[in-house]
Design a protein around this motif. Structure first.
Motif, PDB file in Angstrom:
ATOM      1  N   ARG A 194      -5.638  -4.376  -6.190  1.00  0.00           N
ATOM      2  CA  ARG A 194      -4.509  -4.598  -7.109  1.00  0.00           C
ATOM      3  C   ARG A 194      -4.692  -3.750  -8.361  1.00  0.00           C
ATOM      4  NH1 ARG A 194      -0.632  -8.330  -8.026  1.00  0.00           N
ATOM      5  NH2 ARG A 194      -1.360  -9.761  -6.419  1.00  0.00           N
ATOM      6  N   TYR A 216       2.951  -7.942  -3.358  1.00  0.00           N
ATOM      7  CA  TYR A 216       2.761  -6.659  -2.693  1.00  0.00           C
ATOM      8  C   TYR A 216       3.328  -5.546  -3.569  1.00  0.00           C
ATOM      9  CZ  TYR A 216       1.618  -9.234   1.538  1.00  0.00           C
ATOM     10  OH  TYR A 216       1.022 -10.064   2.444  1.00  0.00           O
ATOM     11  N   GLU A 268       8.114  -1.347  -1.668  1.00  0.00           N
ATOM     12  CA  GLU A 268       8.253  -0.369  -0.581  1.00  0.00           C
ATOM     13  C   GLU A 268       8.554   1.033  -1.093  1.00  0.00           C
ATOM     14  OE1 GLU A 268      10.690  -1.405   2.770  1.00  0.00           O
ATOM     15  OE2 GLU A 268      10.080  -3.505   2.639  1.00  0.00           O
ATOM     16  N   HIS A 295      -0.531   1.494  -0.697  1.00  0.00           N
ATOM     17  CA  HIS A 295      -0.730   1.171   0.720  1.00  0.00           C
ATOM     18  C   HIS A 295      -2.012   0.360   0.926  1.00  0.00           C
ATOM     19  CE1 HIS A 295      -0.779   1.582   5.051  1.00  0.00           C
ATOM     20  NE2 HIS A 295      -1.978   2.141   4.984  1.00  0.00           N
ATOM     21  N   ASN A 297      -1.567  -3.183  -0.297  1.00  0.00           N
ATOM     22  CA  ASN A 297      -0.787  -3.974   0.659  1.00  0.00           C
ATOM     23  C   ASN A 297      -1.627  -4.345   1.878  1.00  0.00           C
ATOM     24  OD1 ASN A 297       1.456  -3.981  -0.974  1.00  0.00           O
ATOM     25  ND2 ASN A 297       2.492  -2.323   0.112  1.00  0.00           N
ATOM     26  N   GLN A 305      -3.996  -7.131   0.764  1.00  0.00           N
ATOM     27  CA  GLN A 305      -3.244  -8.370   0.575  1.00  0.00           C
ATOM     28  C   GLN A 305      -2.846  -8.976   1.916  1.00  0.00           C
ATOM     29  OE1 GLN A 305      -2.957 -10.722  -1.398  1.00  0.00           O
ATOM     30  NE2 GLN A 305      -1.335 -10.294  -2.864  1.00  0.00           N
ATOM     31  N   ARG A 306      -2.460  -8.137   2.872  1.00  0.00           N
ATOM     32  CA  ARG A 306      -2.060  -8.645   4.186  1.00  0.00           C
ATOM     33  C   ARG A 306      -3.270  -9.226   4.924  1.00  0.00           C
ATOM     34  NH1 ARG A 306       0.061 -11.905   6.405  1.00  0.00           N
ATOM     35  NH2 ARG A 306       0.275 -11.773   8.640  1.00  0.00           N
TER      36      ARG A 306
END
Length: 146
Positions: free
Chosen positions: A35, A46, A49, A57, A60, A63-64
């Motif tokens: 982050r 997130y 986009e 990227h 994300n 985080q995923r």
């Protein structure tokens, strides 16, 4: 009223459960690191986009990986605790292996890549989780039939 005694071997189950709590803190630190690099402010979960840079990227992906961990930890812990009643050492081993697989999943996902495919190196956590669910169900059935 019936009672049952928990085997001292149930300590393996508790130890395996404890590793998942530690792994959760590892995920928190990991997401925080990415982050900061991506400069994504709270409360955003997130990066948008519209950002196509590598830092966004990777954030994300981190985080995923954390979200996937949270999605699976609760049901895994339930299965671990139940399976451990009948099979404490096996459940403890599967629980510990689950945590190792989740670490590999996280670090693989952190590498980014197309579609976060690095996560596949830890995807075998599903085998551990399925084994625990099977043992939990078997424990329940065997208690009913006893």
């Amino acid at each position: 009223m019936s009672t049952f005694t928990i085997s001292p071997d149930y300590g393996y189950v508790i130890l395996a459960a404890s590793t998942t709590f530690i792994m959760h803190f590892v995920h928190i630190g990991n997401v925080g690191k990415y982050r900061k690099l991506a400069k994504v402010a709270y409360p955003k979960a997130y990066a948008p986009e519209s950002r196509t840079d590598n830092e966004a990227h990777l954030f994300n992906c981190a985080q995923r990986a954390h979200s996937n961990f949270i999605e699976n930890q609760v049901s895994m812990l339930g299965a671990l605790m139940l399976a451990g009643i009948g099979f404490p050492k096996t459940a403890g081993a599967l629980g510990g292996a689950w945590t190792v697989a989740r670490y590999l999943y996280m670090t693989g996902y952190n590498k980014g890549g197309e579609g976060g495919k690095g996560r596949y190196r830890g995807i075998w956590f599903w085998l551990c989780q399925a084994g625990l669910v099977g043992l939990a169900a078997y424990t329940g059935v065997s208690m009913i039939l006893a």
